[in-house]
Design a protein around this motif. Structure first.
Motif, PDB file in Angstrom:
ATOM      1  N   GLN A 160       0.682  -1.165  -0.129  1.00 37.45           N
ATOM      2  CA  GLN A 160       0.006  -0.056   0.044  1.00 37.45           C
ATOM      3  C   GLN A 160       0.754   1.369  -0.032  1.00 37.45           C
ATOM      4  OE1 GLN A 160      -2.259  -0.816   3.854  1.00 37.45           O
ATOM      5  NE2 GLN A 160      -3.700  -2.112   2.561  1.00 37.45           N
ATOM      6  N   LEU A 161       2.050   1.197   0.174  1.00 34.63           N
ATOM      7  CA  LEU A 161       2.991   2.227   0.115  1.00 34.63           C
ATOM      8  C   LEU A 161       3.073   3.185  -0.819  1.00 34.63           C
ATOM      9  CD1 LEU A 161       5.780   1.035   2.407  1.00 34.63           C
ATOM     10  CD2 LEU A 161       3.780   1.995   3.148  1.00 34.63           C
ATOM     11  N   ASP A 162       3.505   2.635  -1.929  1.00 33.75           N
ATOM     12  CA  ASP A 162       3.670   3.392  -3.363  1.00 33.75           C
ATOM     13  C   ASP A 162       2.263   4.156  -3.715  1.00 33.75           C
ATOM     14  OD1 ASP A 162       6.070   2.465  -3.517  1.00 33.75           O
ATOM     15  OD2 ASP A 162       5.978   0.817  -5.057  1.00 33.75           O
ATOM     16  N   PRO A 163       1.026   3.628  -3.505  1.00 37.61           N
ATOM     17  CA  PRO A 163      -0.042   4.295  -3.998  1.00 37.61           C
ATOM     18  C   PRO A 163      -0.276   5.473  -2.998  1.00 37.61           C
ATOM     19  CG  PRO A 163      -0.551   1.661  -4.018  1.00 37.61           C
ATOM     20  CD  PRO A 163       0.617   2.061  -3.576  1.00 37.61           C
ATOM     21  N   MET A 164       0.329   5.424  -1.734  1.00 42.20           N
ATOM     22  CA  MET A 164      -0.134   6.446  -0.728  1.00 42.20           C
ATOM     23  C   MET A 164       0.949   7.547  -1.130  1.00 42.20           C
ATOM     24  SD  MET A 164      -0.454   4.069   2.855  1.00 42.20           S
ATOM     25  CE  MET A 164      -0.534   5.590   3.867  1.00 42.20           C
ATOM     26  N   ARG A 165       2.118   7.108  -1.507  1.00 41.62           N
ATOM     27  CA  ARG A 165       3.224   8.237  -2.001  1.00 41.62           C
ATOM     28  C   ARG A 165       2.586   8.883  -3.414  1.00 41.62           C
ATOM     29  NH1 ARG A 165       7.033   3.829  -0.887  1.00 41.62           N
ATOM     30  NH2 ARG A 165       7.871   4.049   1.176  1.00 41.62           N
ATOM     31  N   ALA A 166       2.160   7.916  -3.990  1.00 41.18           N
ATOM     32  CA  ALA A 166       1.793   8.677  -5.409  1.00 41.18           C
ATOM     33  C   ALA A 166       0.545   9.430  -5.153  1.00 41.18           C
ATOM     34  CB  ALA A 166       1.056   7.490  -6.196  1.00 41.18           C
ATOM     35  N   ALA A 167      -0.519   9.490  -4.308  1.00 41.64           N
ATOM     36  CA  ALA A 167      -1.556  10.261  -4.025  1.00 41.64           C
ATOM     37  C   ALA A 167      -0.872  11.516  -3.310  1.00 41.64           C
ATOM     38  CB  ALA A 167      -2.465   9.567  -2.955  1.00 41.64           C
ATOM     39  N   ALA A 168       0.154  11.401  -2.627  1.00 39.20           N
ATOM     40  CA  ALA A 168       0.819  12.655  -1.968  1.00 39.20           C
ATOM     41  C   ALA A 168       1.389  13.349  -2.896  1.00 39.20           C
ATOM     42  CB  ALA A 168       1.653  12.426  -0.797  1.00 39.20           C
ATOM     43  N   GLU A 169       2.158  12.958  -4.242  1.00 41.48           N
ATOM     44  CA  GLU A 169       2.617  13.715  -5.043  1.00 41.48           C
ATOM     45  C   GLU A 169       1.630  14.299  -5.938  1.00 41.48           C
ATOM     46  OE1 GLU A 169       4.968  10.826  -7.294  1.00 41.48           O
ATOM     47  OE2 GLU A 169       6.337  10.578  -5.528  1.00 41.48           O
ATOM     48  N   ARG A 170       0.451  13.742  -6.040  1.00 38.84           N
ATOM     49  CA  ARG A 170      -0.381  14.435  -7.006  1.00 38.84           C
ATOM     50  C   ARG A 170      -1.241  15.534  -6.227  1.00 38.84           C
ATOM     51  NH1 ARG A 170      -1.832   8.960  -8.029  1.00 38.84           N
ATOM     52  NH2 ARG A 170      -3.603   9.167  -6.467  1.00 38.84           N
ATOM     53  N   ASP A 171      -1.104  15.475  -4.900  1.00 35.91           N
ATOM     54  CA  ASP A 171      -1.714  16.582  -4.167  1.00 35.91           C
ATOM     55  C   ASP A 171      -0.958  16.792  -2.784  1.00 35.91           C
ATOM     56  OD1 ASP A 171      -3.162  18.376  -2.572  1.00 35.91           O
ATOM     57  OD2 ASP A 171      -5.088  17.109  -2.358  1.00 35.91           O
ATOM     58  N   PRO A 172       0.251  17.736  -3.111  1.00 36.82           N
ATOM     59  CA  PRO A 172       1.100  17.966  -1.973  1.00 36.82           C
ATOM     60  C   PRO A 172       0.440  18.369  -0.546  1.00 36.82           C
ATOM     61  CG  PRO A 172       1.712  19.137  -3.844  1.00 36.82           C
ATOM     62  CD  PRO A 172       0.344  18.677  -4.187  1.00 36.82           C
ATOM     63  N   ALA A 173      -0.804  18.801  -0.502  1.00 37.68           N
ATOM     64  CA  ALA A 173      -1.505  19.002   0.841  1.00 37.68           C
ATOM     65  C   ALA A 173      -1.567  17.606   1.762  1.00 37.68           C
ATOM     66  CB  ALA A 173      -2.829  19.634   0.647  1.00 37.68           C
ATOM     67  N   LEU A 174      -1.625  16.638   0.803  1.00 41.12           N
ATOM     68  CA  LEU A 174      -1.562  15.294   1.668  1.00 41.12           C
ATOM     69  C   LEU A 174      -0.219  14.859   2.451  1.00 41.12           C
ATOM     70  CD1 LEU A 174      -3.978  13.180  -0.912  1.00 41.12           C
ATOM     71  CD2 LEU A 174      -4.661  14.418   0.978  1.00 41.12           C
ATOM     72  N   GLU A 175       0.795  15.425   1.928  1.00 33.89           N
ATOM     73  CA  GLU A 175       2.038  15.078   2.089  1.00 33.89           C
ATOM     74  C   GLU A 175       2.393  14.817   3.753  1.00 33.89           C
ATOM     75  OE1 GLU A 175       6.256  14.337   3.260  1.00 33.89           O
ATOM     76  OE2 GLU A 175       5.077  16.451   3.583  1.00 33.89           O
ATOM     77  N   PRO A 176       2.034  15.650   4.346  1.00 34.48           N
ATOM     78  CA  PRO A 176       2.277  15.678   5.888  1.00 34.48           C
ATOM     79  C   PRO A 176       1.404  14.513   6.628  1.00 34.48           C
ATOM     80  CG  PRO A 176       1.722  18.070   5.400  1.00 34.48           C
ATOM     81  CD  PRO A 176       1.444  17.145   4.243  1.00 34.48           C
ATOM     82  N   LEU A 177       0.310  14.231   6.267  1.00 33.22           N
ATOM     83  CA  LEU A 177      -0.461  13.118   7.053  1.00 33.22           C
ATOM     84  C   LEU A 177       0.130  11.950   6.354  1.00 33.22           C
ATOM     85  CD1 LEU A 177      -4.238  13.698   7.048  1.00 33.22           C
ATOM     86  CD2 LEU A 177      -2.717  13.088   8.708  1.00 33.22           C
ATOM     87  N   VAL A 178       0.295  11.701   4.728  1.00 31.31           N
ATOM     88  CA  VAL A 178       0.927  10.514   4.358  1.00 31.31           C
ATOM     89  C   VAL A 178       2.276  10.194   4.907  1.00 31.31           C
ATOM     90  CG1 VAL A 178       1.956   9.412   2.279  1.00 31.31           C
ATOM     91  CG2 VAL A 178      -0.368  10.657   2.174  1.00 31.31           C
ATOM     92  N   SER A 179       3.099  11.152   4.987  1.00 36.01           N
ATOM     93  CA  SER A 179       4.469  10.820   5.875  1.00 36.01           C
ATOM     94  C   SER A 179       4.223  10.457   7.147  1.00 36.01           C
ATOM     95  CB  SER A 179       5.386  12.299   5.727  1.00 36.01           C
ATOM     96  OG  SER A 179       5.481  12.391   4.431  1.00 36.01           O
ATOM     97  N   ALA A 180       3.473  11.023   8.013  1.00 37.94           N
ATOM     98  CA  ALA A 180       3.106  10.687   9.481  1.00 37.94           C
ATOM     99  C   ALA A 180       2.688   9.346   9.587  1.00 37.94           C
ATOM    100  CB  ALA A 180       2.137  11.457  10.021  1.00 37.94           C
TER     101      ALA A 180
END
Length: 304
Positions: A160-180
């Motif tokens: 599940q990691l790569d799809p989560m990272r890809a979602a954060a790349e498409r929408d940088p606003a998601l990056e903090p939550l995805v990283s956490a």
């Protein structure tokens, strides 16, 4: 087949496998259904609607007239692993797997005891539902069978990691939550404290009223690992009610504490897996266009 598959299932299959693969399996469904009915020696009453999001559920009658259910799933849903888990639980806390007259029934069709599909734990007040859910899931946490083929929590979440990272790349606003969420998962898999057979998708809607027991779990996506992972999806139940409540954030944190204490699960680990699973679910929902579901899961995750 006598009836079309519910639209809820058609949409979900398209989201999960892609429209082309879903259409190919749905085109074969009448033949698969006929074979499964024959192999299990049951007659069709009707399609269960709205049904689930992973398989076609048919209400059937066995040769002796007793009611049952026939569940037909695409290969990606791993019905053979579901059958293995149900066989190992042998009706303890979960729906019972019924044997068919054919020595080798199709792997994609499970014959199950009939529960009250219209009555799940979501029909109860929240406090009562959580209490009954805790009592049910506790029964499912047993030692895995020898030589099992279930994946581990680490293996499932790694996919599940790569799809989560890809979602954060498409929408940088998601990056903090995805990283956490990724950081929480990395820490948790380094030192898993226990190995149990887990339901994998346990929540209130997966616990139905029965005859031989008040409540029984259905629809496992079995894997092995720690109980905190299994409990994490239950923490997020009725998220729409929490979002609508002015005290939703505090209620969510209290729920983590209460469930951890009632089931003797480490609270910090439960919080970590709840965060990961909420972010994974939220990003996946956004990716397939279910914006409202995704946003609610991510808001819930932000509270943690």
């Amino acid at each position: 087949m006598g009836s079309e598959p519910p639209q809820r299932l058609v949409r979900a299959l398209g989201e999960t496998y892609g429209e082309a693969a879903a259409a190919e399996w749905l085109a074969r469904l009448p033949a698969l259904t006929g074979h499964a009915l024959s192999a299990h020696g049951v007659s069709l009453e009707r399609v269960c609607a709205p049904g689930g999001r992973t398989a076609l559920v048919l209400l059937v009658r066995r040769a002796d007239g007793t009611p049952g259910v026939l569940k037909i799933a695409p290969p990606g849903a791993a019905p053979a692993l579901e059958a293995a888990a149900l066989a190992h639980w042998n009706g303890w806390g979960a729906v019972e797997l019924l044997a068919g007259p054919d020595a080798t029934p199709p792997d994609d069709a499970l014959a199950l005891e009939r529960l009250h599909h219209e009555v799940s734990l979501r029909s109860l007040p929240e406090a009562k539902a959580l209490l009954e859910a805790a009592g049910t899931v506790r029964r499912l946490w047993v030692e895995p069978p020898a030589g099992h083929g279930f994946e581990t929590v680490a293996e499932r979440t790694a996919r599940q990691l790569d799809p989560m990272r890809a979602a954060a790349e498409r929408d940088p606003a998601l990056e903090p939550l995805v990283s956490a969420a990724l950081a929480a998962r990395e820490e948790l898999v380094q030192d898993s404290p226990e190995v149990f057979l887990l339901h994998g998708n346990f929540r209130q809607s997966k616990v139905l009223a029965g005859e031989r027991a008040p409540w029984l779990a259905v629809g496992p996506e079995p894997l092995t690992g720690e109980r905190a992972y299994d409990l994490a999806r239950l923490v997020r139940d009725r998220v729409e009610d929490l979002i609508a409540s002015p005290g939703g954030a505090a209620t969510a944190r209290r729920r983590v504490k209460k469930l951890a204490e009632s089931l003797d699960v480490d609270q910090a680990r439960l919080r970590g897996w709840t965060l990961f699973r909420a972010v994974e679910s939220g990003t996946r929902a956004l990716t397939v266009g279910r914006a409202q579901d995704g946003e609610m899961s991510l808001e819930f995750a932000d509270w943690l």
